[in-house]
Design a protein around this motif. Structure first.
Motif, PDB file in Angstrom:
ATOM      1  N   ALA A 190       0.817  -1.210   0.000  1.00 41.76           N
ATOM      2  CA  ALA A 190       0.000   0.000   0.000  1.00 41.76           C
ATOM      3  C   ALA A 190       0.851   1.260   0.000  1.00 41.76           C
ATOM      4  O   ALA A 190       0.515   2.262  -0.639  1.00 41.76           O
ATOM      5  CB  ALA A 190      -0.933  -0.001   1.210  1.00 41.76           C
ATOM      6  N   GLN A 191       1.975   1.231   0.733  1.00 41.37           N
ATOM      7  CA  GLN A 191       2.795   2.425   0.922  1.00 41.37           C
ATOM      8  C   GLN A 191       3.825   2.657  -0.174  1.00 41.37           C
ATOM      9  O   GLN A 191       4.624   3.597  -0.079  1.00 41.37           O
ATOM     10  CB  GLN A 191       3.517   2.356   2.269  1.00 41.37           C
ATOM     11  N   ILE A 237      -5.533  14.643   2.746  1.00 39.94           N
ATOM     12  CA  ILE A 237      -4.902  13.357   3.031  1.00 39.94           C
ATOM     13  C   ILE A 237      -4.415  13.390   4.475  1.00 39.94           C
ATOM     14  O   ILE A 237      -3.640  14.284   4.853  1.00 39.94           O
ATOM     15  CB  ILE A 237      -3.729  13.074   2.079  1.00 39.94           C
ATOM     16  N   ILE A 239      -2.993  11.155   8.127  1.00 38.36           N
ATOM     17  CA  ILE A 239      -2.318   9.945   8.608  1.00 38.36           C
ATOM     18  C   ILE A 239      -2.378   9.909  10.131  1.00 38.36           C
ATOM     19  O   ILE A 239      -2.316  10.953  10.793  1.00 38.36           O
ATOM     20  CB  ILE A 239      -0.855   9.882   8.116  1.00 38.36           C
ATOM     21  N   TYR A 249       1.740  -0.052   7.241  1.00 39.37           N
ATOM     22  CA  TYR A 249       0.840   0.997   6.775  1.00 39.37           C
ATOM     23  C   TYR A 249      -0.488   0.382   6.358  1.00 39.37           C
ATOM     24  O   TYR A 249      -0.536  -0.758   5.897  1.00 39.37           O
ATOM     25  CB  TYR A 249       1.419   1.736   5.567  1.00 39.37           C
ATOM     26  N   THR A 250      -1.550   1.162   6.512  1.00 41.29           N
ATOM     27  CA  THR A 250      -2.840   0.811   5.917  1.00 41.29           C
ATOM     28  C   THR A 250      -3.376   2.049   5.206  1.00 41.29           C
ATOM     29  O   THR A 250      -3.025   3.186   5.540  1.00 41.29           O
ATOM     30  CB  THR A 250      -3.876   0.355   6.956  1.00 41.29           C
ATOM     31  N   TYR A 251      -4.240   1.807   4.213  1.00 42.09           N
ATOM     32  CA  TYR A 251      -4.836   2.908   3.455  1.00 42.09           C
ATOM     33  C   TYR A 251      -6.337   2.713   3.375  1.00 42.09           C
ATOM     34  O   TYR A 251      -6.836   1.590   3.251  1.00 42.09           O
ATOM     35  CB  TYR A 251      -4.263   2.951   2.032  1.00 42.09           C
ATOM     36  N   GLU A 253     -10.316   5.271   2.686  1.00 41.22           N
ATOM     37  CA  GLU A 253     -10.938   6.542   2.298  1.00 41.22           C
ATOM     38  C   GLU A 253     -12.216   6.731   3.090  1.00 41.22           C
ATOM     39  O   GLU A 253     -12.947   5.774   3.356  1.00 41.22           O
ATOM     40  CB  GLU A 253     -11.243   6.548   0.802  1.00 41.22           C
ATOM     41  N   GLU A 258      -8.353  10.804   1.808  1.00 47.09           N
ATOM     42  CA  GLU A 258      -7.497   9.622   1.816  1.00 47.09           C
ATOM     43  C   GLU A 258      -6.919   9.489   3.218  1.00 47.09           C
ATOM     44  O   GLU A 258      -6.360  10.456   3.760  1.00 47.09           O
ATOM     45  CB  GLU A 258      -6.380   9.759   0.784  1.00 47.09           C
ATOM     46  N   TRP A 260      -4.491   7.356   5.937  1.00 43.06           N
ATOM     47  CA  TRP A 260      -3.409   6.418   6.181  1.00 43.06           C
ATOM     48  C   TRP A 260      -3.262   6.177   7.674  1.00 43.06           C
ATOM     49  O   TRP A 260      -3.540   7.057   8.490  1.00 43.06           O
ATOM     50  CB  TRP A 260      -2.084   6.971   5.655  1.00 43.06           C
ATOM     51  N   ARG A 278      -3.849   8.379  -4.280  1.00 39.36           N
ATOM     52  CA  ARG A 278      -4.783   7.579  -5.073  1.00 39.36           C
ATOM     53  C   ARG A 278      -5.749   8.427  -5.912  1.00 39.36           C
ATOM     54  O   ARG A 278      -6.293   7.957  -6.895  1.00 39.36           O
ATOM     55  CB  ARG A 278      -5.605   6.669  -4.152  1.00 39.36           C
TER      56      ARG A 278
END
Length: 515
Positions: A190-191, A237, A239, A249-251, A253, A258, A260, A278
């Protein structure tokens, strides 16, 4: 497994070449090279004084010494005659990694031309009266893969110079030049910053900079779109630092943002890294709005130009207030080949496909168009899943690569666009003043390594080569958690690159002076 010292040394090979000594050379071109026979009038393995000199190792011996597993395929040919000098698994289709970008380069030059430039425009749908646009302001992208924050900041400066302080209508962004694609290869971590989304509006190679610092009460984390002259914060975005052992990491929405998360134990005292974006069109528009505010230009929240009430092709009408053009395509391609930027390859490939008359709906559809072009233009039956080589489904043979390079050698400026690849010594240091000059493209995936290009060797020797190495079963067996740093991956890659240099050195020695 640690690498063990290679039993074959290049010292005598390079030493002999530098000193101008004659060397043995092959007369034929077998698939598995036997010990070369000396040419008439050249030194054999033992000099006239009787002192022994090691024979040039065969290609098969070099491959065995590399201990790579999987398949090693290669072809080396005379650049002038096209005659194949040596080959191994020449017709075995293997993943080429970023060597795919050679195809993309020639595809783009053919479809777009060397002087093509990408354009990003600011369009007003009404006149500017008393500092306000009487209508909408549209940020219209042309697919430029090189647009950065500094260029975006310069657009806001140009807008202010036109007297613009605001708009009576909306701030729209038009990214319809290319289809929206959230990531190049879904199989990547993902990262991975080299695996962003793409669209007709792209910024900073569609990456956002995550920076963290540890304080007395925990970590502070920021996200920005930094350039050399501007460093705007990014609001769309976020985090969060969380307590967990894995994943790193995870992602996700939520609410148009977005989101993280990062594992606290992976951060240390402080640092930074680029994370992929993304939704690059929205990201670009939000950064533009922030930069405009710094110029005292008030813009409403950006909205996509595909909204109800916006006529189709709205960005094609109105007055262009400012624009930014990329460097000519040849310069963009040169940078792409040097730094192997995946985003650049994908946007250029998609743009080239659209120029052919059929706008692609997806990356795979565009890749299929490039495959058709390669078949029709060069008789090559390669299979592509993208234009960068990041997807492991792409397959090509060493023989097809050499055929393409041979055709390009005569009809296109590919050789000058490829980067210089230097031979290295046992400590990994570039060998200065090497008589072997290499211009090539590298390709690297987990347990995949490729190198293809041109060699200029002593005696006015000109060679074309392609080396593809892949352990596909080992690659396919990797769990998702190990794909960023697979066990044994670095050691395997070192051996693969060492093999590439050993083969090139062998060919440059054996075929030196071939005319």
């Amino acid at each position: 497994m640690e690498d063990r010292p290679h039993s074959f040394s290049r010292r005598w090979l390079l030493g002999a070449l530098l000193s101008g000594a004659a060397l043995p050379a092959l007369a034929g071109a077998p698939a598995r090279s036997p010990r070369p026979e000396p040419r008439p009038g050249r030194l054999s393995a033992a000099s006239s004084s009787g002192s022994a000199r090691p024979a040039v190792p065969s290609a098969a011996a070099l491959v065995n010494e590399a201990r790579l597993g999987g398949t090693v395929g290669f072809v080396v040919a005379d650049a002038r005659s096209g005659a194949v000098l040596e080959s191994r698994h020449a017709d075995t289709a293997l993943p080429p990694g970023s060597v795919t970008k050679i195809f993309t380069t020639l595809y783009a030059l053919d479809r777009l031309g060397p002087d093509y430039r990408f354009a990003t425009r600011l369009i007003a749908t009404g006149p500017v009266i008393d500092g306000r646009i009487q209508g909408d302001l549209i940020l219209a992208g042309g697919g430029d893969p090189t647009l950065d924050t500094d260029a975006l900041g310069d657009l806001t400066t140009s807008l202010r110079a036109k007297g613009v302080r605001g708009v009576s209508g909306r701030f729209l962004f038009d990214a319809s030049a290319l289809p929206p694609i959230p990531e190049i290869d879904p199989g990547q971590p993902a990262q991975a910053g080299y695996n962003p989304g793409l669209s007709g509006l792209n910024l900073n190679f569609n990456r956002v900079y995550f920076e963290w610092k540890r304080g007395a009460e925990g970590y502070s984390a920021t996200m920005d779109a930094r350039g050399l002259r501007y460093r705007p914060a990014v609001g769309g975005i976020d985090i969060a630092v969380v307590d967990r052992p894995a994943p790193l990491y995870t992602y996700g929405e939520r609410g148009g943002k977005e989101l993280w998360t990062v594992a606290r134990g992976a951060l240390g005292r402080g640092g930074g890294r680029w994370l992929p974006v993304r939704h690059p069109a929205r990201y670009t528009a939000e950064v533009f709005r922030t930069l405009a505010a710094a110029q005292s230009i008030a813009l409403p929240a950006p909205q996509p130009a595909s909204l109800p009430g916006v006529p189709p092709g709205a960005s094609g009408a109105g007055t262009v207030l400012a624009s930014h053009r990329s460097a000519p395509l040849t310069e963009v391609l040169r940078e792409m080949l040097k730094y192997s930027t995946n985003l650049t390859a994908e946007t250029i490939g998609l743009t080239a496909s659209a120029a052919g008359g059929t706008a692609p709906a997806s990356l795979s559809a565009s890749a299929a168009q490039m495959a058709t072009w390669a078949r029709d233009r060069y008789g090559i039956a390669a299979h592509f899943t993208d234009h960068s080589g990041l997807g492991s489904g792409t397959r090509v043979t060493a023989a097809e690569l050499v055929r393409l390079l041979a055709a390009a050698n005569a009809n296109a400026p590919l050789r000058e666009l490829l980067k210089t690849v230097r031979l290295r010594d046992a400590r990994g240091r570039p060998i200065r003043n090497s008589p072997i000059q290499i211009r090539a493209k590298t390709g690297t995936l987990n347990f995949v390594s490729g190198l293809a290009g041109y060699v200029a060797a002593p005696g006015d020797t000109q060679l074309i080569f392609a080396i593809l190495t892949a352990d596909v079963p080992r690659r396919d067996a990797l769990p998702a958690s190990a794909r960023e740093r697979p066990p044994g991956g670095r050691s395997w890659l070192r051996r693969a690159r060492h093999l590439q240099q050993e083969l090139i050195t062998r060919w440059s020695t054996v075929y030196a002076g071939r005319n």
